[in-house]
Design an enzyme around this catalytic site. Structure first.
Site, PDB file in Angstrom:
ATOM      1  N   GLU A 203      32.401  34.012  40.270  1.00  0.00           N
ATOM      2  CA  GLU A 203      32.100  34.288  41.678  1.00  0.00           C
ATOM      3  C   GLU A 203      30.751  34.968  41.800  1.00  0.00           C
ATOM      4  OE1 GLU A 203      35.568  35.874  44.055  1.00  0.00           O
ATOM      5  OE2 GLU A 203      36.104  36.515  42.055  1.00  0.00           O
ATOM      6  N   ASP A 222      43.094  40.548  37.053  1.00  0.00           N
ATOM      7  CA  ASP A 222      42.929  40.024  38.415  1.00  0.00           C
ATOM      8  C   ASP A 222      42.921  38.495  38.433  1.00  0.00           C
ATOM      9  OD1 ASP A 222      42.402  40.235  41.222  1.00  0.00           O
ATOM     10  OD2 ASP A 222      40.327  39.672  40.823  1.00  0.00           O
ATOM     11  N   HIS A 227      46.138  34.034  37.953  1.00  0.00           N
ATOM     12  CA  HIS A 227      45.808  32.688  38.431  1.00  0.00           C
ATOM     13  C   HIS A 227      45.480  31.660  37.344  1.00  0.00           C
ATOM     14  CE1 HIS A 227      45.789  34.592  42.251  1.00  0.00           C
ATOM     15  NE2 HIS A 227      44.666  35.241  42.068  1.00  0.00           N
ATOM     16  N   LYS A 326      32.656  38.412  38.266  1.00  0.00           N
ATOM     17  CA  LYS A 326      32.054  38.726  39.565  1.00  0.00           C
ATOM     18  C   LYS A 326      30.551  38.918  39.413  1.00  0.00           C
ATOM     19  CE  LYS A 326      35.871  41.110  41.894  1.00  0.00           C
ATOM     20  NZ  LYS A 326      36.041  40.122  42.947  1.00  0.00           N
TER      21      LYS A 326
END
Ligand code: NDP
Length: 458
Positions: A203, A222, A227, A326
């Site tokens: 991201e 996370d 996921h 991130k």
């Protein structure tokens, strides 16, 4: 049999998840299913007036473009109650406001969800009540097992939805079609023909003020623990006879039980990084360690990469590398399946032979197949060509897909209890190695593609 849900009760209705993802998806779902009379009850610890609540719900619905008479009816009937969701009397009061069968959505910090489940033991739950629990489900295998025991005191497993909205993403659903509705991929879908699989979710977004949650989780928990392991499961599972909850989730559970860290060695199979100050699209970012609310001593990673092996006949020897981070320079969300080299190139053909690569992009959904063919010019020269297709967006947002499962009492797209525990088991050696500082925490400039010494994947 589970009854169809008629009231969505959101615990933590004043939070970020509820406003940004849950309520917009709910609005979209109401618009898509105008014949059903559903209600929305919100609860938070803050005192909110009904007017403030309606305004918040209206804004969330508008963000999803949800409108029409069914949406207006929900807006007219919705109520907000200030409540301590860890208190049985408050929970009883909330359930009294629900009509028909309720779905209780725990949009709460994980520790509060666990306390709310404990408090629900003292509450009479209406028959058919669905419980929707957000990730992370527990904080390790033991706490996930304890939470499973707790929720199963309240309702049976098929009324528990452990939410992973990635399973509602159309790309993951498209994977099922691609694999099982075509003859050409499945016969090649094994260690015999596939060299490696990479699942990447990079991201550009940085912390965005979410230190309270993220600083204790990090990229591994996370994204990878929840996921990306679910995506791996759908990608690598055996063909289920149907995609109903039992068949689909049995197939995923079987493959996850066989999954472990590559070579059982997290020190050589995992990497972690944390962003330093930098710039993304002209926006200056501070180093993660200097972000508001971050405790640098926790050494929370903002980029994680782990290679796993699936120890079964189909996949033994194929590295599955999962990566997410991130504040990276390029938004990259894709599954990369790299095939093995052809067994023999006929003499007389020349040129560089790259492996065939199948890429499945997530949001926006697309695929491409990179092939070697005889391109233009010299017909003996091999060139590279790419076949690509856009899948188009799904009818519902990922959370809409998830909520429709909750409303229909169909848990196929949610995580089963045993699988939630397995996902913690799979990453536990990495968490332990990182805690013991056996893997360096590498720095990378925000806006770069990760630490410069890391070899790119996919
Ligand atoms: P927030 O901190 O923004 O919201 C938490 C909510 O819980 C607030 O509405 C807060 O109410 C409420 N709350 C806390 N304690 C109590 C209590 N004792 N009684 C009643 N209400 C209480 O968190 P998020 O919305 O970001 O996250 C919620 C869950 O969703 C977490 O498990 C998170 O991991 C998960 N999640 C979040 C995503 C996101 O993008 N935000 C994405 C995917 C999952 P008040 O403010 O009134 O105290």
């Amino acid at each position: 049999m589970t009854q169809t849900v008629q009231t969505l009760l959101i615990l933590g209705a004043s939070g970020d998840l509820a406003a940004r993802l849950l309520m917009p998806a709910f609005g979209q779902l109401v618009q898509e299913r105008p014949g059903e009379h559903v209600r929305l009850v919100g609860a938070g610890s803050e005192e909110w007036t009904q007017a403030r609540w309606r305004k918040a719900v209206r804004a969330s619905f508008a963000a999803a473009g949800a409108s029409g008479p069914a949406v207006e009816r929900v807006l007219a009937e919705t109520v907000y109650l200030s409540a301590d969701v860890t208190n049985p009397d408050d929970l009883t009061r909330l359930l009294e406001k629900c009509e028909g069968t309720p779905a209780i959505y725990f949009a709460l910090p994980p520790a509060i969800s666990a306390l709310a489940c404990k408090a629900l033991e003292k509450v009479d739950l209406p028959a058919g009540t669905q419980l929707a629990l957000e990730k992370p489900f527990g904080t390790d295998r033991r706490s996930a097992a304890a939470l499973n025991t707790q929720v199963l005191k309240l309702v049976p497993e098929d009324q528990v939805q452990r939410i992973d909205h990635f399973l509602g993403r159309s790309t993951v659903l498209n994977l099922l079609g691609l694999r099982f509705a075509n003859r050409i991929f499945e016969p090649l879908w094994s260690a015999e023909h596939i060299a490696s699989v990479d699942i990447v979710y990079d991201e550009q977004l940085a912390l965005e003020g979410r230190a309270r949650y993220y600083d204790k989780a990090g990229a591994l928990i996370d994204m990878i623990q929840s996921h990306l392991l679910q995506v791996l499961a759908v990608l690598a599972m055996e063909a289920p006879a149907s995609i109903d909850a039992q068949d689909l989730r049995d197939a995923k559970a079987t493959v996850l039980r066989a999954t472990r860290v590559w070579n059982d060695d997290p020190t050589t199979s995992s990497r972690r990084g944390r962003y330093l100050a930098g710039e993304i699209d002209g926006k200056k970012l501070p180093a993660y360690a200097k972000e508001n609310g971050v405790d640098p001593a926790l050494k929370t990673e903002t980029l994680a990469e782990v290679t796993f092996e699936i120890e079964n006949w189909r996949w033994a020897g194929v590295p599955f590398t999962l990566r997410s981070g991130k504040a990276l320079g390029v938004r990259r969300r894709e599954i990369v399946i790299t095939f093995k080299a052809p067994q023999h190139l006929p003499h007389g053909l020349h040129g560089k032979i790259e492996p065939t690569v199948l890429r499945l992009q997530l949001a926006p959904d697309a695929m491409s197949l990179e092939l070697n063919i005889n391109g233009p010019g010299d017909p003996h020269e091999i060139d590279r060509s790419v076949l690509s297709a856009d899948f188009g967006p799904g009818q519902l947002q990922a959370y809409g897909e998830v909520l429709s499962g909750v409303f229909d009492g169909d848990p196929s797209l949610s995580v089963r209890g045993d699988t939630a525990e397995q996902c913690w088991r799979i990453v536990a050696p990495v968490i332990a190695a990182w805690k013991a500082d056996k893997v360096a925490l590498d720095g990378y400039r925000a806006g770069s593609n990760g630490p410069s010494k890391w070899k790119p994947i996919g």
